[in-house]
Design a protein around this motif. Structure first.
Motif, PDB file in Angstrom:
ATOM      1  N   TYR A  17       0.836  -1.204   0.000  1.00 25.30           N
ATOM      2  CA  TYR A  17       0.000   0.000   0.000  1.00 25.30           C
ATOM      3  C   TYR A  17       0.871   1.254   0.000  1.00 25.30           C
ATOM      4  CZ  TYR A  17      -2.653   3.937   1.710  1.00 25.30           C
ATOM      5  OH  TYR A  17      -3.178   5.195   1.852  1.00 25.30           O
ATOM      6  N   TRP A  18       1.822   1.333   0.912  1.00 25.45           N
ATOM      7  CA  TRP A  18       2.641   2.544   1.024  1.00 25.45           C
ATOM      8  C   TRP A  18       3.504   2.763  -0.217  1.00 25.45           C
ATOM      9  CZ3 TRP A  18       1.508   6.426   3.824  1.00 25.45           C
ATOM     10  CH2 TRP A  18       0.803   6.254   5.014  1.00 25.45           C
ATOM     11  N   LEU A  19       3.994   1.681  -0.811  1.00 31.09           N
ATOM     12  CA  LEU A  19       4.758   1.834  -2.052  1.00 31.09           C
ATOM     13  C   LEU A  19       3.858   2.315  -3.183  1.00 31.09           C
ATOM     14  CD1 LEU A  19       7.057  -1.309  -1.886  1.00 31.09           C
ATOM     15  CD2 LEU A  19       7.689   1.069  -1.430  1.00 31.09           C
ATOM     16  N   SER A  20       2.592   1.878  -3.183  1.00 27.15           N
ATOM     17  CA  SER A  20       1.679   2.292  -4.249  1.00 27.15           C
ATOM     18  C   SER A  20       1.300   3.766  -4.159  1.00 27.15           C
ATOM     19  CB  SER A  20       0.412   1.432  -4.223  1.00 27.15           C
ATOM     20  OG  SER A  20      -0.394   1.758  -3.107  1.00 27.15           O
ATOM     21  N   VAL A  21       1.338   4.347  -2.958  1.00 26.34           N
ATOM     22  CA  VAL A  21       1.000   5.767  -2.828  1.00 26.34           C
ATOM     23  C   VAL A  21       2.240   6.658  -2.871  1.00 26.34           C
ATOM     24  CG1 VAL A  21      -1.190   5.376  -1.653  1.00 26.34           C
ATOM     25  CG2 VAL A  21       0.896   5.677  -0.300  1.00 26.34           C
ATOM     26  N   GLY A  22       3.410   6.065  -3.156  1.00 22.73           N
ATOM     27  CA  GLY A  22       4.595   6.871  -3.407  1.00 22.73           C
ATOM     28  C   GLY A  22       5.625   6.967  -2.307  1.00 22.73           C
ATOM     29  N   ALA A  23       5.531   6.146  -1.270  1.00 26.03           N
ATOM     30  CA  ALA A  23       6.548   6.169  -0.212  1.00 26.03           C
ATOM     31  C   ALA A  23       7.866   5.636  -0.760  1.00 26.03           C
ATOM     32  CB  ALA A  23       6.096   5.337   0.980  1.00 26.03           C
ATOM     33  N   GLN A  24       8.969   6.265  -0.369  1.00 22.91           N
ATOM     34  CA  GLN A  24      10.291   5.883  -0.845  1.00 22.91           C
ATOM     35  C   GLN A  24      11.023   5.083   0.241  1.00 22.91           C
ATOM     36  OE1 GLN A  24      11.632   6.610  -3.964  1.00 22.91           O
ATOM     37  NE2 GLN A  24       9.509   7.169  -4.347  1.00 22.91           N
ATOM     38  N   PRO A  25      11.381   3.822  -0.014  1.00 26.51           N
ATOM     39  CA  PRO A  25      12.108   3.043   0.990  1.00 26.51           C
ATOM     40  C   PRO A  25      13.598   3.402   1.007  1.00 26.51           C
ATOM     41  CG  PRO A  25      11.674   1.696  -0.928  1.00 26.51           C
ATOM     42  CD  PRO A  25      10.991   3.022  -1.160  1.00 26.51           C
ATOM     43  N   SER A  26      14.204   3.290   2.190  1.00 25.39           N
ATOM     44  CA  SER A  26      15.644   3.507   2.296  1.00 25.39           C
ATOM     45  C   SER A  26      16.366   2.305   1.685  1.00 25.39           C
ATOM     46  CB  SER A  26      16.049   3.667   3.761  1.00 25.39           C
ATOM     47  OG  SER A  26      15.881   2.447   4.457  1.00 25.39           O
TER      48      SER A  26
END
Length: 86
Positions: A59-68
């Motif tokens: 979900y968070w990746l789909s809304v544009g969150a950038q992982p370290s």
């Protein structure tokens, strides 16, 4: 910007990391939006070293969150371990 990163906890010389979704401007161990897992680098025996809520991660990746970079490495490690556990 929203980022997915590790937040350190635990005692001195006994690290424990929560995998959190946070605003990029907040401190490493400060406020976060959601905790989506944990990483215990010193897990022994029957302890679980890594857990990631895959549904919340996607979900968070789909809304544009950038992982370290470290978070990406741990996600790959969790994905590799998930089929073996199932």
């Amino acid at each position: 910007m929203v980022v997915i990163r590790l937040s350190r906890g635990g005692a001195k010389a006994r690290p424990f990391y929560n995998i959190v979704v946070a605003d990029k401007r907040s401190r490493r161990d400060g406020n976060f939006i959601e905790r989506i897992g944990f990483y215990n680098p010193l897990a022994k025996g029957g302890e679980e070293p890594l857990r990631v809520a895959q549904d919340r991660l996607s979900y968070w990746l789909s809304v544009g969150a950038q992982p370290s970079d470290t978070a990406v490495r741990l996600f790959k490690q969790a994905a590799k371990a998930a089929p073996a556990a199932a």
